[in-house]
Design a protein around this motif. Structure first.
Motif, PDB file in Angstrom:
ATOM      1  N   GLY A  43     -19.522  76.595 -14.069  1.00 14.90           N
ATOM      2  CA  GLY A  43     -19.434  77.425 -15.266  1.00 14.90           C
ATOM      3  C   GLY A  43     -20.761  77.472 -15.993  1.00 14.90           C
ATOM      4  N   ASP A  44     -21.014  78.579 -16.655  1.00 13.53           N
ATOM      5  CA  ASP A  44     -22.219  78.716 -17.462  1.00 13.53           C
ATOM      6  C   ASP A  44     -21.958  79.723 -18.575  1.00 13.53           C
ATOM      7  OD1 ASP A  44     -24.777  78.543 -18.422  1.00 13.53           O
ATOM      8  OD2 ASP A  44     -25.752  78.849 -16.492  1.00 13.53           O
ATOM      9  N   ASP A  45     -22.113  79.271 -19.838  1.00 14.05           N
ATOM     10  CA  ASP A  45     -22.005  80.199 -20.960  1.00 14.05           C
ATOM     11  C   ASP A  45     -23.358  80.481 -21.598  1.00 14.05           C
ATOM     12  OD1 ASP A  45     -22.522  77.859 -22.341  1.00 14.05           O
ATOM     13  OD2 ASP A  45     -20.553  77.738 -23.290  1.00 14.05           O
ATOM     14  N   PHE A  46     -24.434  79.908 -21.042  1.00  9.29           N
ATOM     15  CA  PHE A  46     -25.820  80.202 -21.420  1.00  9.29           C
ATOM     16  C   PHE A  46     -26.139  79.826 -22.859  1.00  9.29           C
ATOM     17  CE2 PHE A  46     -24.379  83.304 -18.238  1.00  9.29           C
ATOM     18  CZ  PHE A  46     -25.153  82.875 -17.169  1.00  9.29           C
ATOM     19  N   GLU A  47     -25.276  79.030 -23.498  1.00  7.76           N
ATOM     20  CA  GLU A  47     -25.519  78.649 -24.884  1.00  7.76           C
ATOM     21  C   GLU A  47     -26.682  77.675 -25.032  1.00  7.76           C
ATOM     22  OE1 GLU A  47     -24.029  79.948 -27.716  1.00  7.76           O
ATOM     23  OE2 GLU A  47     -23.390  81.354 -26.182  1.00  7.76           O
ATOM     24  N   ASP A  48     -27.115  77.054 -23.922  1.00  3.79           N
ATOM     25  CA  ASP A  48     -28.275  76.171 -24.004  1.00  3.79           C
ATOM     26  C   ASP A  48     -29.584  76.939 -23.912  1.00  3.79           C
ATOM     27  OD1 ASP A  48     -28.199  76.934 -21.373  1.00  3.79           O
ATOM     28  OD2 ASP A  48     -27.990  74.921 -20.548  1.00  3.79           O
ATOM     29  N   GLY A  49     -29.516  78.256 -23.766  1.00  5.25           N
ATOM     30  CA  GLY A  49     -30.713  79.081 -23.795  1.00  5.25           C
ATOM     31  C   GLY A  49     -31.465  79.196 -22.490  1.00  5.25           C
ATOM     32  N   ASN A  50     -30.897  78.673 -21.389  1.00 11.97           N
ATOM     33  CA  ASN A  50     -31.591  78.801 -20.111  1.00 11.97           C
ATOM     34  C   ASN A  50     -30.614  79.186 -19.008  1.00 11.97           C
ATOM     35  OD1 ASN A  50     -30.591  76.385 -18.583  1.00 11.97           O
ATOM     36  ND2 ASN A  50     -31.538  75.280 -20.286  1.00 11.97           N
ATOM     37  N   ALA A  51     -31.175  79.540 -17.861  1.00 11.21           N
ATOM     38  CA  ALA A  51     -30.376  79.907 -16.693  1.00 11.21           C
ATOM     39  C   ALA A  51     -30.726  79.002 -15.526  1.00 11.21           C
ATOM     40  CB  ALA A  51     -30.601  81.370 -16.336  1.00 11.21           C
ATOM     41  N   THR A  52     -30.873  77.717 -15.821  1.00  6.44           N
ATOM     42  CA  THR A  52     -31.160  76.742 -14.781  1.00  6.44           C
ATOM     43  C   THR A  52     -30.060  76.755 -13.723  1.00  6.44           C
ATOM     44  OG1 THR A  52     -32.269  75.339 -16.401  1.00  6.44           O
ATOM     45  CG2 THR A  52     -31.608  74.304 -14.335  1.00  6.44           C
ATOM     46  N   GLY A  53     -30.458  76.766 -12.465  1.00 10.47           N
ATOM     47  CA  GLY A  53     -29.503  76.762 -11.362  1.00 10.47           C
ATOM     48  C   GLY A  53     -29.228  78.127 -10.767  1.00 10.47           C
ATOM     49  N   TRP A  54     -29.749  79.188 -11.391  1.00  2.00           N
ATOM     50  CA  TRP A  54     -29.542  80.541 -10.884  1.00  2.00           C
ATOM     51  C   TRP A  54     -30.753  80.980 -10.072  1.00  2.00           C
ATOM     52  CZ3 TRP A  54     -25.147  83.474 -11.474  1.00  2.00           C
ATOM     53  CH2 TRP A  54     -24.179  82.981 -12.360  1.00  2.00           C
ATOM     54  N   SER A  55     -30.495  81.558  -8.903  1.00  2.00           N
ATOM     55  CA  SER A  55     -31.542  82.140  -8.063  1.00  2.00           C
ATOM     56  C   SER A  55     -31.461  83.654  -8.175  1.00  2.00           C
ATOM     57  CB  SER A  55     -31.359  81.716  -6.600  1.00  2.00           C
ATOM     58  OG  SER A  55     -31.425  80.317  -6.465  1.00  2.00           O
ATOM     59  N   LYS A  56     -32.616  84.302  -8.365  1.00  2.00           N
ATOM     60  CA  LYS A  56     -32.641  85.740  -8.654  1.00  2.00           C
ATOM     61  C   LYS A  56     -33.349  86.509  -7.552  1.00  2.00           C
ATOM     62  CE  LYS A  56     -34.755  84.331 -12.208  1.00  2.00           C
ATOM     63  NZ  LYS A  56     -35.594  84.227 -13.415  1.00  2.00           N
ATOM     64  N   SER A  57     -32.929  87.762  -7.399  1.00  2.00           N
ATOM     65  CA  SER A  57     -33.605  88.680  -6.489  1.00  2.00           C
ATOM     66  C   SER A  57     -33.572  90.063  -7.112  1.00  2.00           C
ATOM     67  CB  SER A  57     -32.915  88.705  -5.123  1.00  2.00           C
ATOM     68  OG  SER A  57     -33.507  89.686  -4.275  1.00  2.00           O
ATOM     69  N   GLY A  58     -34.741  90.596  -7.453  1.00  2.00           N
ATOM     70  CA  GLY A  58     -34.826  91.917  -8.045  1.00  2.00           C
ATOM     71  C   GLY A  58     -34.457  91.927  -9.508  1.00  2.00           C
ATOM     72  N   GLY A  59     -34.887  92.959 -10.201  1.00  2.00           N
ATOM     73  CA  GLY A  59     -34.511  93.124 -11.598  1.00  2.00           C
ATOM     74  C   GLY A  59     -35.303  92.258 -12.542  1.00  2.00           C
TER      75      GLY A  59
END
Length: 546
Positions: A43-59
């Motif tokens: 789970g992640d509600d992003f209330e800590d201000g970061n997206a640690t643990g997410w891998s991104k591609s594009g955008g």
């Protein structure tokens, strides 16, 4: 990503209105909830201000403010994807999704399941083609497995849930199943989010190992239905009398109990302008709300000595919320003489608030919130903060909303909150509200008794930041973590006694001592084994006399 001690968790969902037209052949049956209790995988509600643990591609991905903290994909010129988690097989991936712009035709904002990479996954998307799409990506472009017509409006939040169990895929919008398919391309993978040439905000991501309760879409009959006329209660049938149990009954801060508009005149309102004018007047006033009133977006201030009560069972407020309290001021650290006080809100349905449905702040006191139905807002359904005290929250039905009830807004607000936030929660029905049932900081004692908890996938009562919670005589039904004082942030203290835990609910995680609520007021506990029946029969609107 918010990290609870020992594992990652998250939020379930917020229900929002979406018009979905579904063609159904044959008879439909209500899908049963799997018997195994849901484990929260991620789970992640992003209330800590970061997206640690997410891998991104594009955008262009970033954590941004959008009411609360959200994960935003801000560009429309790319096939943007972000994935997180592990290689799960059976998974239900859920998130709140707000599409904001599309570039071209057949674009979508989506949640992903069994993502083996950023180019191989199943997806459930809201399309600008006026549809919900269930599909897959297998190295190339998207392939549609099923779709259903839908009204998709940019700037509007929707809750998407994609369930993949074995070879069965099911897609839900706002807890209603709208698409399904069978496919065996991917056996396992991560969860994810996508903006396929679309910008969107994402929040409250939750992955569980079983699906949640669902609703069957309404089937339009082929015959002309019989229209039953609505019976409107006669003018004046407005139940303005009543006495609270709990902290709202206490004699403190110059106010003996909570009487609302008692002694003042009674007015009836059925328009936004009438309502907003009435709640802001000075002096005692009983305000009878007839029908559902759509108010402007935002929070609307309630003055002292007010009773706001719905007529019958179909009165409510939509589109905005009620604010009980002075403007925020961090320099005030004790109750001011002009604090808002002596307010009663009863027998009203709250829907589609653009902020909180009800907010109590800045040392407001002697407030009674009773027999309301709250759902489908934006932030909190009922938040109490910044030193507010002597409040009772009773016989309310809150449902299908993630951020339910907050008591104390921040771990750093001790100057205003220590010694305050004295609140009673009793005979409420916390119905599929994953967290904040309530989430407590600093308050003591916070008395939580004879409430019915159903399918709260994260926590029931979370007691933090040296708060003291007395939790007794409640009925916990399919609640992962019913009571805890080690949820996130500084520990609190809690005592759990005489509660019932059924259907694979967890056990309390409590330590420390807490002041006895009986020091402040008298109360009688119902048998906790009877609480489910008592609360489901009595909580919500249309249950108080006139």
């Amino acid at each position: 990503m918010r990290r609870r001690k020992g594992r990652n968790t998250g939020s379930l969902f917020v229900a929002f209105t979406v018009t979905v037209a579904v063609t159904v052949l044959g008879a439909l049956a209500l899908l049963a909830v799997p018997s195994a209790f849901a484990a929260t995988l991620f789970g992640d509600d992003f209330e800590d201000g970061n997206a640690t643990g997410w891998s991104k591609s594009g955008g262009s991905w970033s954590v941004a403010a959008d009411g609360s903290q959200v994960y935003r994909q801000s560009g429309t010129g790319a096939d943007a994807r972000a994935v997180a988690g592990a290689g799960w097989s059976n998974q239900a991936v859920q998130a709140r999704v707000k599409p904001t712009a599309f570039n071209g035709n057949g674009r979508y904002a989506a949640v992903l399941a069994r993502a083996q990479s950023t180019s191989n996954y199943y997806f459930l998307g809201l399309s600008n083609a006026g549809s919900v799409i269930l599909g897959k990506r297998a190295g190339g472009g998207p392939t549609t497995l099923d779709s259903a017509p839908a009204t998709v409006t940019t700037g509007t939040w929707y809750t998407l849930r994609l369930e993949v169990f074995g070879s069965t895929l099911r897609g839900f919008v706002n807890n209603v199943e709208v698409v399904s398919a069978t496919d065996t391309a991917f056996a396992s993978g991560k969860a994810g989010l996508a903006g396929y040439y679309a910008s969107a905000s994402f929040d409250d991501v939750l992955v569980t190992d079983v699906g949640g309760p669902s609703q069957t879409p309404t089937v339009t009959p082929t015959v002309t239905p019989t229209v039953t006329p609505t019976v409107t209660p006669p003018p004046g049938s407005c139940p303005t009398s009543g006495t609270p149990t709990g902290f709202a009954s206490a004699n403190a801060w110059g106010q003996n109990g909570t009487t609302g508009g008692a002694g003042g005149p009674t007015v009836e309102v059925d328009t936004a302008s009438e309502l907003i004018s009435a709640i802001g007047q000075s002096g005692p006033l009983n305000i009878c709300v007839r029908g559902t009133i759509t108010v402007p977006a935002g929070m609307h201030n309630v003055a002292s000595d007010k009773t706001i009560v719905g007529v019958g069972s179909d009165a409510g407020i939509s589109g905005g919320g009620l604010n009980i309290g002075l403007p925020l001021d961090n320099t005030i650290t004790s109750p001011p003489a002009n604090a808002v006080h002596n307010v009663i809100i009863r027998n009203l349905s709250f829907r589609n608030a653009t902020d909180d449905s009800i907010n109590v702040q800045m040392f407001s006191h002697h407030v009674w919130i009773d027999h309301n139905d709250l759902c489908c807002g934006y932030d909190g359904l009922l938040d109490i903060k910044r030193g507010s005290s002597y409040i009772t929250v009773s016989w309310n039905h809150t449902h299908k909303h993630t951020k339910n009830m907050l008591l104390g807004h921040d771990d750093g607000n001790a100057a205003q909150d220590v010694g305050q936030l004295k609140v009673t929660y009793h005979h409420n029905w916390f119905d599929q509200t994953p967290q904040r049932n309530p989430r407590v900081r600093f308050g003591e004692p916070v008395h939580v008794f004879n409430n019915y908890y159903f399918y709260n996938t994260d926590t029931g009562v979370a007691c933090q930041a040296n708060a003291g919670c007395m939790v007794e005589g409640n009925y916990f039904d399919r609640v992962e973590e019913p009571v805890t004082n080690s949820y996130a942030g500084p520990d609190g203290r809690c005592v759990a006694r005489n509660n019932v835990f059924v259907n694979e609910s967890g056990q309390p995680d409590c330590s420390g001592s807490v002041q006895e609520p009986s020091t402040y007021y008298s109360y009688t506990l119902d048998d906790p084994n009877s609480v489910k029946a008592i609360v489901t029969a009595g909580a919500g609107v249309g249950k108080i006399g006139g």
